[in-house]
Design an enzyme around this catalytic site. Structure first.
Site, mmCIF file in Angstrom:
data_model
loop_
_atom_site.group_PDB
_atom_site.id
_atom_site.type_symbol
_atom_site.label_atom_id
_atom_site.label_comp_id
_atom_site.label_asym_id
_atom_site.label_seq_id
_atom_site.Cartn_x
_atom_site.Cartn_y
_atom_site.Cartn_z
ATOM 1 N N GLY A 44 -4.405 -5.807 -12.396
ATOM 2 C CA GLY A 44 -4.933 -5.648 -13.740
ATOM 3 C C GLY A 44 -5.669 -6.835 -14.311
ATOM 4 O O GLY A 44 -6.082 -6.802 -15.474
ATOM 5 N N CYS A 76 0.836 -1.200 0.000
ATOM 6 C CA CYS A 76 0.000 0.000 0.000
ATOM 7 C C CYS A 76 0.874 1.254 0.000
ATOM 8 O O CYS A 76 1.742 1.419 0.862
ATOM 9 C CB CYS A 76 -0.917 0.015 1.206
ATOM 10 S SG CYS A 76 -2.014 1.459 1.251
#
Length: 345
Positions: free
Chosen positions: A210, A97
């Site tokens: 993705g 993150c």
């Protein structure tokens, strides 16, 4: 004991503010076999916060992993121990993150610059629990984008017993990009993840980043042990419609009305516990995405389920927008979903 790679064949990514217990329950209705992850929960929140609110989950969610955020080996070890006692199947450490708030706490993606500290954290957690303790990380951070460094990072963690690496196939920019931009702008390098599997065949590698369809997941599984889907599942949970048959050998193919019916029953139970309807309904907005009546369903929930005193009846009324059936109880004639399998963990 070695971890079975099949347990990580397909999973749903931990997503802050999204993969709470209500969304995970919805996903489990769509797939019995997919592995679920919590939102990132910091070690200090678990040690000092409201543990039932942070950690409770429905038994049907198994296999489900607790993702931790932190950088203090002792605190992470104690948080992992609590997670094990709470019944989770895996403890995962967030090393990916890039948000400023997470950086300010000294954890997340910035830890990729401190492999020795990260190894200490994993060693402490593995000493504290009998569960698998896994890593979720990026390819690199900022200008530290070098396959050699990435391989040494993996090797360092493997030296303290880490066996499962969930790799977001992008680097992270710690300055200048928002978390959203960090999910879209840095180049995807799937080849680097494939190469990690080639260089460390004894370790388990799960590719993340993705991936939008099961066909794409299947193609990646020719090169790695597992694939993790993220926002594609939130945008349409029924992207998992064929997941059990294709990846887990389970004859399970849910119908959207069945899932809606089960979620209404779930909402009724949670409302009795004082959970606001919107906490559940917000995750159901995309349940009929691309279907006739789907936009009406979404609009009705957005307008009515958000009201403070909204009841489960709102969900029945929203279904009328989809089915155009005056008496919603007629969908009770649908076969109910079988109880999700729990032996997949």
């Amino acid at each position: 004991m070695a971890i079975d790679p099949a347990l990580h064949r397909l999973s749903v990514a931990p997503m802050l503010d999204w993969t709470d217990r209500h969304f995970r329950y919805l996903v489990r209705l769509c797939s019995r076999g997919v592995r679920l992850y919590t939102e990132m929960v910091t070690d200090r929140a678990i040690l000092h916060g409201n543990r039932p609110r942070l950690l409770d989950f429905d038994p049907s969610e198994h296999p489900v992993a607790l993702q931790l955020g932190g950088s203090d080996p002792a605190l992470l070890a104690e948080a992992a121990r609590i997670g094990q006692d709470w019944g989770y199947d895996e403890i995962n450490l967030n090393l990916g993150c890039p948000s400023e708030r997470v950086q300010g706490g000294g954890f997340g993606a910035c830890l990729m610059k401190e492999p020795d500290l990260v190894a200490e954290c994993f060693a402490a957690m593995r000493e504290a629990v009998q569960l698998p303790v896994t890593a979720k990380h990026r390819l690199g951070v900022d200008d530290l984008e070098d396959y050699g460094y990435l391989a040494r990072f993996v090797e360092k963690l493997a030296s303290v017993g880490v066996e499962v690496f969930i790799v977001h196939a992008r680097k992270a920019w710690l300055q200048g990009l928002s978390p959203k931009e960090n999910r879209e702008i840095p180049e995807l390098r799937y080849g680097w993840v494939y190469r990690l599997k080639e260089d460390f065949p004894h370790l388990i590698f799960v590719l993340n980043g993705g991936v939008k369809t099961l066909d794409e997941a299947g193609a990646h599984l020719e090169h790695v042990d597992g694939v993790m889907l993220g926002r594609a599942v939130y945008e349409d949970p029924f992207v998992l419609e064929e997941a059990d048959r294709r990846f887990f050998g389970l004859e399970h193919r849910p119908q959207r009305l069945q899932v809606a019916q089960a979620m209404i029953a779930y909402a009724e139970a949670r409302l009795e516990e004082g959970v606001p309807l919107w906490s559940i309904a917000r995750h159901m907005l995309n349940l009929f995405k691309g279907q006739r009546g789907g936009k009406r369903w979404r609009r009705y929930l957005s307008e009515h389920a958000i009201r403070p005193q909204a009841k489960a009846q709102v969900l029945w009324e929203a279904l009328e927008q989809v089915t155009k059936t005056p008496t919603l109880r007629t969908i009770a004639s649908l076969p109910k979903l079988e109880k999700p399998l729990q032996q997949c963990s």
